[in-house]
Every structure is written in C-alpha cells, then in structure tokens.
Design a protein around this motif. Structure first.
Motif, short mmCIF file in Angstrom:
data_model
loop_
_atom_site.label_atom_id
_atom_site.label_comp_id
_atom_site.label_asym_id
_atom_site.label_seq_id
_atom_site.Cartn_x
_atom_site.Cartn_y
_atom_site.Cartn_z
N LEU A 9 0.72 -1.17 0.01
CA LEU A 9 0.00 -0.13 -0.08
C LEU A 9 0.90 1.09 0.09
O LEU A 9 0.51 2.36 -0.73
N GLN A 10 1.87 1.24 0.61
CA GLN A 10 2.67 2.38 0.78
C GLN A 10 3.42 2.62 -0.61
O GLN A 10 3.63 3.51 -1.16
N ARG A 11 3.84 1.82 -1.43
CA ARG A 11 4.15 1.66 -2.72
C ARG A 11 3.23 2.30 -3.71
O ARG A 11 3.34 3.13 -4.64
N MET A 12 1.92 1.65 -3.30
CA MET A 12 0.67 2.34 -4.39
C MET A 12 0.61 3.75 -4.17
O MET A 12 0.01 4.39 -5.02
N ARG A 13 0.81 4.10 -2.81
CA ARG A 13 0.56 5.46 -2.54
C ARG A 13 1.63 6.37 -2.99
O ARG A 13 1.37 7.52 -3.67
N GLU A 14 2.79 5.84 -3.33
CA GLU A 14 4.03 6.63 -3.84
C GLU A 14 3.87 6.64 -5.26
O GLU A 14 4.00 7.74 -5.83
N LEU A 15 3.23 5.58 -5.89
CA LEU A 15 2.74 5.74 -7.12
C LEU A 15 1.64 6.64 -7.57
O LEU A 15 1.85 7.40 -8.58
N ILE A 75 -8.35 0.72 -8.65
CA ILE A 75 -7.67 2.18 -8.32
C ILE A 75 -7.28 2.45 -9.82
O ILE A 75 -6.52 1.92 -10.61
N ASP A 76 -7.53 3.69 -10.30
CA ASP A 76 -7.05 4.14 -11.79
C ASP A 76 -6.43 5.54 -11.60
O ASP A 76 -6.87 6.47 -11.00
N VAL A 77 -5.15 5.49 -11.80
CA VAL A 77 -4.40 6.63 -11.96
C VAL A 77 -4.02 7.25 -13.24
O VAL A 77 -2.99 7.90 -13.19
N THR A 78 -4.92 6.81 -14.25
CA THR A 78 -4.47 7.15 -15.53
C THR A 78 -4.84 8.59 -15.75
O THR A 78 -4.35 9.31 -16.96
N THR A 79 -5.46 9.26 -14.87
CA THR A 79 -5.67 10.57 -14.85
C THR A 79 -5.21 11.45 -13.56
O THR A 79 -5.09 10.74 -12.51
N SER A 99 -7.45 11.14 -6.30
CA SER A 99 -8.36 10.42 -5.53
C SER A 99 -7.77 9.25 -4.81
O SER A 99 -8.34 8.94 -3.79
N ALA A 100 -6.83 8.68 -5.52
CA ALA A 100 -6.41 7.28 -5.15
C ALA A 100 -5.60 7.40 -3.84
O ALA A 100 -5.36 6.51 -2.93
N ILE A 101 -5.03 8.85 -3.45
CA ILE A 101 -4.17 8.92 -2.30
C ILE A 101 -4.90 8.60 -1.01
O ILE A 101 -4.41 8.15 -0.19
N SER A 102 -5.99 9.56 -1.19
CA SER A 102 -6.97 9.43 0.00
C SER A 102 -7.39 7.92 0.34
O SER A 102 -7.60 7.49 1.48
N LYS A 103 -7.88 7.46 -0.81
CA LYS A 103 -8.36 6.02 -0.57
C LYS A 103 -7.38 4.83 0.07
O LYS A 103 -7.65 4.16 0.83
#
Length: 421
Positions: free
Chosen positions: A87-93, A355-359, A365-369
């Motif tokens: 999750l920490q890596r996902m947040r970083e990304l 989670i979609d980070v393509t925009t 929004s993904a950061i808070s999730k």
C-alpha cells in the motif's frame, strides 16, 4: 494349661504379618516415589490429587495452545506487514501520477504496476494460511461487498454469524463543527484590527500587521483538534479535525471586528457543533436491536448483530458478512478461552479495488483511498499485536499456576522419604 491354642505364637505371627505389610508398604512407597499408590493408602487424598492432576495437565496443554495461537497471530501479522508495504508503494505511485509532468503514456505505465500490486494484495489475502486455515479472506472474521462504502468493520463475540445488509443510501453523513469566520478574503488580506480571539478557551493574539493567512496558521498550531484555512472561494473557515456531535467550536473576541469589518465576535460569541450520521438501517440485525452513532461510526446494540461496528464512508448500500471467529482454549476448564476475528484484507474490503491513476483526478483521489486502507491495515495489525501480547502474559500466568498446583499435588501424592519407613 492350654492344649488347642498357642496364644503367644498367634500374637507373634500377627505382629510378623503386620511388620511384613508395613515393610511392603514402605518399600512400595520408596520404590515408586509415591505416598499414594492405591486408593486405600489415602482415599480422600487420591480424589483431590487426581483432580489436581487434571488441572495441571490442562494448564500445560493450554500453554501449548497459547503458543500455537501466537504462531497463528504472527503468521497473519507478518502477511499484513507485506500488505502495508504494498500500500505504501501504491501511495507513492499515486502521488507520482498526480503530477501533471507525466504524460498519458507515463500514467499508463504507472497503472500497470498499480494493477500488479493490487493483485498481490488479493493473493496475500486469499492464500495466507495457518494449518490450512485461511486467515485474511474474512473466513474467520468479517468481510464487506464494497469497502468504499464501509470501512473499519468489526464484530464481537456476541455477533451472530450471517450476512447483514447495511442500507445507508438515505443516510446523511456526519459533519465537522465548522464556522465561516469571514468571506471574500485571501491569504494576504490584512486583519481589520488587533485584538484577541478566543477559540475553545485558547487565546489567539492578533497583531495589526497580521494577514488572515497568519491568523489561520496561529489558530491551527495553537488550538488542539481545530484547523483554520482559507478556501478557493475566499472563505475563512475554522473547523474541527474530526466529525461528530461531540465536536464543538466556540469563538469570541475582546474587540469588535478583529478579522474583517463584518466579523464581529465581540458582541456575541459563536458556538457551532458537528453532527453524527443519521438515516442508517441494518437489515437482519434482529429484534430489540438499536444503533448507536459516533461521527460516521455506527454500532449495533442488542439483537442478533450485537457488537457489529462499521464506519460509513459513502451514502450507499452494501452487505457485511460475519463468519465465526477463532477460539483459543487458553485455560484448563470450559469457557476459559479467547476469541479472535480477523477481517478480510483484500482490495475490496480495503476500498482500493479498481484504483485508476491514468488521470490526474483519479490519481489524486487514489491517495486518500490508499490512506484509508493503510489506516485499516494498521488497525488490524494493532489488534493482532495486542492479542499476541495478551497471549504472552497468558503463557506466563499458566506456567506459574501449573508450577504452584504441581507443588500442591506433590505434597499430597509424593512420598516423604524421611517418613516412608
């Protein structure tokens, strides 16, 4: 003169028999090391001793049970440690993808890693086992159909296993205590006058050269649990950090119109309060059940779902499934046990599925999730750590009890060599 009976010989023979029996008993005790070798040696002592032996063996097995319980907890907690890292890596990304220096192709490459990491969270949840018993898929705890609707779901030993529909579609979510102290301003807007603002009994010294941005920083750093800021619409807002009816902000001033010409907190102080969530229903919670509210946290009191607790994140409807918890037998007798439930820790229950980070908007929004998911995993790991510490103390207590009970049983059952002869 007696012809038919030799009394002296009979007495000698009787004494010899008693001596032989006593010698036999003493040799039996000395050779076995036991004072009680059969019930006739001490009937009451034998009964007491056997009861103690049952307790001693039960305590010894309970120690083993508790040690096995620690191993199980360590297995689950170790897996969640890796979930935390993912999750920490996902947040970083997500933070990286939020930056508009990235092109659409760049975000597409980031999304590929996000997808793989999400799949790994699900794999960890579905395959973490102890003695073939799955630990993190909700089979020994609770799971939800949609983790974006409910977060921090937990149950108690009183919660009956089953599926409950949490209908929050018509709910009004909890609010913070919030006061708009001024409007039509910016960070650089100068204060109207010097004075002292008192917020929740904390005095804020306002100087004539201060800007409203300066005052906001003073309030945020000085008043515990309160944040002041100026939003994009030009509103000077003072609000509590948490939601709920127990949140309150009281503002007063020692001079008129300290912030702006229209923000008079001198003639009448302002008090604002937050609210709790309302309008939630739990289908299947049973008769005589009620809901208690604390901010956005809803808890069932009474009924079949007694102790079911959940944080409502969105005004929608989803199902909560409660499965039987783990029971550790940590005592020698019936009912001396410890119950542990471990909630499902997959992407659905953590609220990070899809989670979609393509925009830029999706990445932001993904950061808070992901922050919410990290908080959920932290809570679960904290619970497991607390159980492990409890089991450590349980083992120590069981060892002490077993030792003392063994000493008491020894005084009843074991031979005293000084007295055996």
């Amino acid at each position: 003169m007696r012809i038919n009976h030799n009394i002296a010989a009979l007495n000698t023979y009787r004494q010899l028999g008693q001596a032989n029996q006593a010698n036999s008993n003493s040799m039996q005790k000395l050779s076995s090391g036991l004072r009680i070798n059969n019930a006739s040696d001490d009937a009451a002592g034998l009964a007491i001793s056997e009861k103690m032996r049952g307790q001693i063996r039960g305590l010894e097995q309970a120690q083993t049970n508790a040690q096995d319980g620690i191993s199980l907890v360590q297995t689950a907690e170790g897996a969640l440690n890796e979930t935390h890292s993912i999750l920490q890596r996902m947040r970083e990304l997500s933070v990286q993808a939020s930056n508009d220096t990235n092109t659409a192709d760049d975000r597409g490459e980031i999304q590929k890693e996000i997808n793989q990491l999400s799949d790994e969270i699900d794999r960890v949840s579905n395959t973490t086992e102890f003695n073939t018993k799955n630990l993190l898929n909700g089979s020994v705890g609770t799971s939800v159909d949609d983790g974006t609707v409910l977060g921090s779901v937990s149950s108690s030993a009183s919660t009956k296993a089953g599926t409950y529909t949490v209908n929050a579609s018509g709910a009004t979510l909890a609010t913070k205590a919030s006061e708009t102290a001024a409007s039509g301003v910016t960070e650089s807007t100068a204060v109207n006058s010097a004075g002292t603002l008192t917020i929740n009994d904390v005095n804020i010294d306002v100087q004539s050269g201060d800007t409203l941005g300066d005052v906001a920083k003073k309030i945020t750093s000085s008043v515990n649990g309160v944040t002041a800021s100026i939003d994009d619409s030009g509103n000077f807002n003072i609000e509590s950090d948490e939601v709920g009816a127990d949140q309150s902000i009281t503002i007063s001033g020692d001079a008129a119109n300290i912030l702006t010409a229209s923000s008079d907190y001198n003639s009448s102080s302002a008090t604002v309060n937050g609210t709790n969530i309302t309008g939630v229903n739990v289908d299947g919670m049973g008769a005589n059940a009620n809901l208690s509210y604390d901010g956005n946290t809803v808890k069932v009191v009474g009924g079949d779902s007694e102790g079911l607790t959940m944080e409502v994140k969105k005004a929608e409807t989803t199902d909560v499934t409660v499965n039987d918890s783990l029971t550790f037998q940590i005592g020698a007798n019936e009912g001396q046990d410890l119950n542990l439930s471990i909630n499902a820790m997959d992407t659905t229950n953590l609220g990070v599925q899809g989670i979609d980070v393509t925009t830029q908007e999706g990445a932001s929004s993904a950061i808070s999730k992901i922050d919410d998911a990290i908080k959920t995993v932290s809570g679960e790991r904290s619970k497991l750590g607390a159980v492990q510490n409890r089991l450590d103390h349980t083992i120590n207590n069981l060892g002490t009890s077993s030792e003392n009970l063994t000493a008491a049983e020894s005084r009843i059952r074991d031979v005293d060599y000084a007295l055996a002869a």
